[in-house]
Design a protein around this motif. Structure first.
Motif, PDB file in Angstrom:
ATOM      1  N   THR A  95     -17.305   3.695  11.781  1.00  0.00           N
ATOM      2  CA  THR A  95     -16.301   2.642  11.806  1.00  0.00           C
ATOM      3  C   THR A  95     -15.016   3.074  11.115  1.00  0.00           C
ATOM      4  N   ARG A  96     -13.909   2.578  11.638  1.00  0.00           N
ATOM      5  CA  ARG A  96     -12.615   2.932  11.044  1.00  0.00           C
ATOM      6  C   ARG A  96     -11.692   1.716  11.033  1.00  0.00           C
ATOM      7  N   ASN A  97     -11.126   1.427   9.861  1.00  0.00           N
ATOM      8  CA  ASN A  97     -10.136   0.354   9.746  1.00  0.00           C
ATOM      9  C   ASN A  97      -8.754   0.974   9.756  1.00  0.00           C
ATOM     10  N   SER A  98      -7.784   0.283  10.344  1.00  0.00           N
ATOM     11  CA  SER A  98      -6.414   0.793  10.302  1.00  0.00           C
ATOM     12  C   SER A  98      -5.672   0.260   9.082  1.00  0.00           C
ATOM     13  N   PHE A  99      -6.403  -0.321   8.104  1.00  0.00           N
ATOM     14  CA  PHE A  99      -5.779  -0.949   6.931  1.00  0.00           C
ATOM     15  C   PHE A  99      -6.751  -0.836   5.764  1.00  0.00           C
ATOM     16  N   PRO A 100      -6.275  -0.892   4.508  1.00  0.00           N
ATOM     17  CA  PRO A 100      -7.210  -0.792   3.384  1.00  0.00           C
ATOM     18  C   PRO A 100      -8.053  -2.060   3.229  1.00  0.00           C
ATOM     19  N   ALA A 101      -9.323  -1.885   2.875  1.00  0.00           N
ATOM     20  CA  ALA A 101     -10.225  -3.038   2.706  1.00  0.00           C
ATOM     21  C   ALA A 101      -9.891  -3.816   1.436  1.00  0.00           C
ATOM     22  N   GLY A 102     -10.164  -5.101   1.450  1.00  0.00           N
ATOM     23  CA  GLY A 102     -10.061  -5.908   0.239  1.00  0.00           C
ATOM     24  C   GLY A 102      -8.651  -6.233  -0.204  1.00  0.00           C
ATOM     25  N   THR A 103      -7.691  -6.235   0.710  1.00  0.00           N
ATOM     26  CA  THR A 103      -6.311  -6.476   0.282  1.00  0.00           C
ATOM     27  C   THR A 103      -5.642  -7.627   1.035  1.00  0.00           C
ATOM     28  N   GLY A 104      -6.439  -8.525   1.575  1.00  0.00           N
ATOM     29  CA  GLY A 104      -5.821  -9.697   2.197  1.00  0.00           C
ATOM     30  C   GLY A 104      -5.964  -9.691   3.706  1.00  0.00           C
ATOM     31  N   PHE A 105      -6.196  -8.537   4.299  1.00  0.00           N
ATOM     32  CA  PHE A 105      -6.631  -8.529   5.690  1.00  0.00           C
ATOM     33  C   PHE A 105      -8.148  -8.608   5.606  1.00  0.00           C
ATOM     34  N   ALA A 106      -8.739  -9.538   6.361  1.00  0.00           N
ATOM     35  CA  ALA A 106     -10.176  -9.741   6.222  1.00  0.00           C
ATOM     36  C   ALA A 106     -10.940  -8.652   6.976  1.00  0.00           C
ATOM     37  N   SER A 107     -11.223  -7.537   6.275  1.00  0.00           N
ATOM     38  CA  SER A 107     -11.903  -6.414   6.928  1.00  0.00           C
ATOM     39  C   SER A 107     -13.320  -6.788   7.321  1.00  0.00           C
ATOM     40  N   SER A 108     -13.928  -7.752   6.607  1.00  0.00           N
ATOM     41  CA  SER A 108     -15.296  -8.113   6.991  1.00  0.00           C
ATOM     42  C   SER A 108     -15.265  -8.855   8.322  1.00  0.00           C
ATOM     43  N   ALA A 109     -14.185  -9.573   8.616  1.00  0.00           N
ATOM     44  CA  ALA A 109     -14.111 -10.319   9.877  1.00  0.00           C
ATOM     45  C   ALA A 109     -14.044  -9.354  11.058  1.00  0.00           C
ATOM     46  N   SER A 110     -13.069  -8.439  11.035  1.00  0.00           N
ATOM     47  CA  SER A 110     -12.961  -7.497  12.154  1.00  0.00           C
ATOM     48  C   SER A 110     -14.183  -6.583  12.182  1.00  0.00           C
ATOM     49  N   GLY A 111     -14.683  -6.208  11.001  1.00  0.00           N
ATOM     50  CA  GLY A 111     -15.826  -5.298  10.913  1.00  0.00           C
ATOM     51  C   GLY A 111     -17.079  -5.879  11.554  1.00  0.00           C
TER      52      GLY A 111
END
Ligand code: PMV
Length: 344
Positions: A95-111
């Motif tokens: 898996t790869r996020n285009s943004f850092p986790a835990g900074t206000g973009f809900a990475s758990s949602a897209s993840g």
């Protein structure tokens, strides 16, 4: 097909999910509303293979801690998919996020939305949008809202089968812009899972419960009507109400008493105050924040440039060169792609 890849976007809550009716199934107290953020995304490839002895999670290009817990949550979610498909195969998840986790973009949602979509396709399951939303919700509540396209509502429901998200309006219905101002790349100290459990500690919780049904009706109507001023006022008041609940959720942290949960930094406050002045000067811009210091400035396409310039000027004048801006429009929901990720 035993291998599949999905793309999903984080979503930004307009009407917030904060507080659960059922913590095991992630059934929320209230209906919530959000927009998928088209400029940030998670891509996830899932492969099931009889040759794998264990589940393995490979996270590409991501800093930060919390990996062991993340791996466990992924494996638990794979169990849900396996039990649905009657399979016992282990998986490799890349898996790869285009943004850092835990900074206000809900990475758990897209993840969890991407994991559910890729994992179910890799197992050959043919699930409806509603079923995908329900399964994603069990991984992380807000992930239910990253499945449908555009601006989405999550109906709280009163059981697992009735708690799912559906489209409110498609991505091109309204030219809303989110100028997300990332003020700190540090990971948040209190997870949203912990925060949900503490919400009822706030003395203002009963006030929120009473206000929620009216908020939902007014906000959905303002979106349908493309009534930006009504929408903006609802949006900003809602963000302040959730953060008031957070900041007054007193609790014990080991031996330490804390009066609340504080996701804001000084930079967050500077932007919140600036928005009041920008509006007084005639710029139609409103803010919202999720569980982190990132400030999301919401405006219409016609004011995008003015909002971006105002933020850049504030950053320059106040010596905040570290701010980074992302401009989002309403995005698509989760979908499959043929571009599989490879572990390096
Ligand atoms: O899905 P969770 O447990 O990460 O909770 C999300 C909570 C907020 O982002 C603060 C609000 C929301 O509705 O997304």
């Amino acid at each position: 097909m035993s291998k599949a890849t999905a793309i999903a976007h984080p979503n930004l809550a307009f009407l917030k999910y904060w507080g659960k009716r059922d913590s095991t199934l992630n059934i929320p107290i209230n209906n919530s509303i959000s927009m998928n953020l088209d400029a940030v995304q998670t891509v996830t490839t899932v492969e099931f293979n009889a040759a794998f002895a264990n589940d393995e999670v490979v996270v590409l290009e991501q800093g930060g801690g919390g990996r062991a817990r993340f791996d466990q949550r992924v494996s638990k979610h794979l169990d849900r998919l396996r039990s649905r498909a009657g399979s016992s195969l282990r998986a490799r998840v890349i898996t790869r996020n285009s943004f850092p986790a835990g900074t206000g973009f809900a990475s758990s949602a897209s993840g969890f939305a991407a994991l559910t979509m890729a994992g179910s396709a890799a197992l050959g399951l043919d699930l409806s949008e509603r079923e995908l939303s329900i399964l994603s919700r069990m991984g992380s509540g807000s992930a239910s809202r990253s499945i449908p396209d555009g601006i989405v509502e999550w109906l709280a429901g009163d059981s697992s089968d009735t708690s799912y998200a559906r489209q409110l309006v498609p991505p091109d219905y309204w030219q809303l812009i989110d100028v997300a101002v990332l003020v700190s790349a540090e990971e948040k100290k209190v997870s949203s899972s912990e925060g949900h459990e503490l919400a009822m500690n706030s003395p203002f919780w009963p006030v929120r419960l009473e206000a929620l049904p009216g908020k939902y009706v007014r906000m959905s109507q303002a979106i349908h009507d493309r009534d930006f001023i009504t929408f903006g006022r609802e949006l900003e008041s809602e963000a302040m109400m959730m953060h008031t609940i957070m900041m007054t959720s007193a609790h014990m942290d080991g031996d330490a008493w804390r009066s609340g949960i504080y996701y804001w930094t000084g930079d967050t406050l500077a932007l919140v105050q600036a928005v009041q002045e920008w509006r007084a000067a005639g710029l139609q811009v409103y803010f919202t924040l999720d569980a982190g210091p990132t400030v999301h400035l919401i405006c219409l396409e016609t004011d995008r440039e003015a909002v971006v310039s105002a933020v850049n000027m504030l950053a320059e004048q106040s010596g905040r060169a570290h701010w980074s801006l992302t401009v989002n429009r309403p995005g698509l929901g989760a979908r499959l792609t043929d571009a599989h990720l490879e572990a390096r």
